[in-house]
Write a protein that holds these residues in place. Sequence first.
Motif, PDB file in Angstrom:
ATOM      1  N   ARG A 231     -55.121-120.417 -74.738  1.00  0.00           N
ATOM      2  CA  ARG A 231     -55.908-119.919 -73.605  1.00  0.00           C
ATOM      3  C   ARG A 231     -56.073-118.410 -73.630  1.00  0.00           C
ATOM      4  O   ARG A 231     -57.101-117.882 -73.177  1.00  0.00           O
ATOM      5  N   PHE A 234     -58.907-117.561 -76.005  1.00  0.00           N
ATOM      6  CA  PHE A 234     -60.186-117.919 -75.387  1.00  0.00           C
ATOM      7  C   PHE A 234     -60.592-116.855 -74.380  1.00  0.00           C
ATOM      8  O   PHE A 234     -61.737-116.366 -74.380  1.00  0.00           O
ATOM      9  N   ALA A 235     -59.650-116.475 -73.509  1.00  0.00           N
ATOM     10  CA  ALA A 235     -59.954-115.474 -72.487  1.00  0.00           C
ATOM     11  C   ALA A 235     -60.319-114.131 -73.111  1.00  0.00           C
ATOM     12  O   ALA A 235     -61.246-113.441 -72.655  1.00  0.00           O
ATOM     13  N   THR A 238     -63.951-114.211 -74.652  1.00  0.00           N
ATOM     14  CA  THR A 238     -65.034-114.139 -73.671  1.00  0.00           C
ATOM     15  C   THR A 238     -65.083-112.756 -73.018  1.00  0.00           C
ATOM     16  O   THR A 238     -66.160-112.251 -72.692  1.00  0.00           O
ATOM     17  N   GLY A 244     -68.612-118.233 -76.550  1.00  0.00           N
ATOM     18  CA  GLY A 244     -67.751-119.372 -76.833  1.00  0.00           C
ATOM     19  C   GLY A 244     -66.848-119.035 -77.990  1.00  0.00           C
ATOM     20  O   GLY A 244     -66.884-117.923 -78.533  1.00  0.00           O
ATOM     21  N   LEU A 352     -59.334-124.273 -72.862  1.00  0.00           N
ATOM     22  CA  LEU A 352     -60.155-124.177 -71.672  1.00  0.00           C
ATOM     23  C   LEU A 352     -59.374-123.711 -70.450  1.00  0.00           C
ATOM     24  O   LEU A 352     -59.974-123.310 -69.436  1.00  0.00           O
ATOM     25  N   SER A 355     -60.419-120.278 -69.402  1.00  0.00           N
ATOM     26  CA  SER A 355     -61.776-120.010 -68.901  1.00  0.00           C
ATOM     27  C   SER A 355     -61.765-119.645 -67.423  1.00  0.00           C
ATOM     28  O   SER A 355     -60.762-119.827 -66.743  1.00  0.00           O
TER      29      SER A 355
END
Length: 355
Positions: A231, A234-235, A238, A244, A352, A355
Amino acid sequence: MTQQDHSVSRPRTLQDLLGIEAPVVLGPFGGVSSVALTAAVSDGGGLGSYGLYGYDGGAIRKTAADVRAATAKPFALNLWVPTGSEATDLPEAEFDSYVRVLQPYFEELGIPLPEMPARYMPDYGEQVEATLEAAPAVVSFVFGVPAPEVVEEAHRRGIRVAGTATTVDEAVALEAGGVDAVVASGMESGGHRVSFLRPAEESLVGTFALVPQVADAVSIPVIAAGGIADRRGFAAATALGAAGVQVGTAFLATRESAAAPAYRELLHSPAAGTTVLTRALSGRLARGIPNRVTAELAAPAIAPFPVQNWLTGRFRPQAAAAGNTDLMSLWAGQAARLVRHHTAADVLAELLAGS
């Protein structure tokens, strides 16, 4: 759909562009892709991808049919663009010299030495034709910009096109070539460094530096790749401007992947904390966990691509079947120590959560 029409009506998000629910793309493994993993990621809302390196037209059509039978969701097929540097006409005497270098590995596995093949890889035009006929939601490319007629035909068939860049200049070239999205692949990524404008050794830009520069330089969605396994990655991606992420190693370590059990076990071990850039397995620069092959082989004993890849490909499957990780290609990214999960659903959920 023409290239011009497509650019006028650009979707607002990666999800809109690709018809997916979650902005997570499965890294397209060339050699260890599986229908099960591709379908699992697509069914989970991401974009499952299948690497077609080494597949001829018939194999591509069958693979696409198998994936389509396993999932009703969008998926991607991935192709390698010829760079023009491929050694396709090596003299037989030179071929034999490279075989002799690898002879101890063949003998260790009880495999006869290979003879020089008629060709080392399928015809690229045949691959493109079969892939477009298969009509996946997305066709992605590495090692270059697909030809204008390929992009135009893909768009005519309603197929989105993605390219892969390791530098800002490559991303700009891909956008100029009409692709719909660009994967910004930082040097932390596992597997081959897919540089095409400059040598791979001169294109080693980290994800944190690459992604925001690419996001500033192009107007198409940017997909961050390299060093992303949870995570936090991902963070961060972005926050840097990515629409993505593309994740390879964390999915490669799951039960749905085609990686041999011993390979997956290694990805879940402390040994995955060390990776090296090597040409030993394929003749092209790639990142993986070091083993005996990477330690023992160095230039000039390494054949050029695709000869080296073809030669080691004669013994790597047998090594995998025997659980002999010393004689396998162990592609892995620098975030491998963050691998925690054993199913694709759990990897998706973890990503996810950022996100």
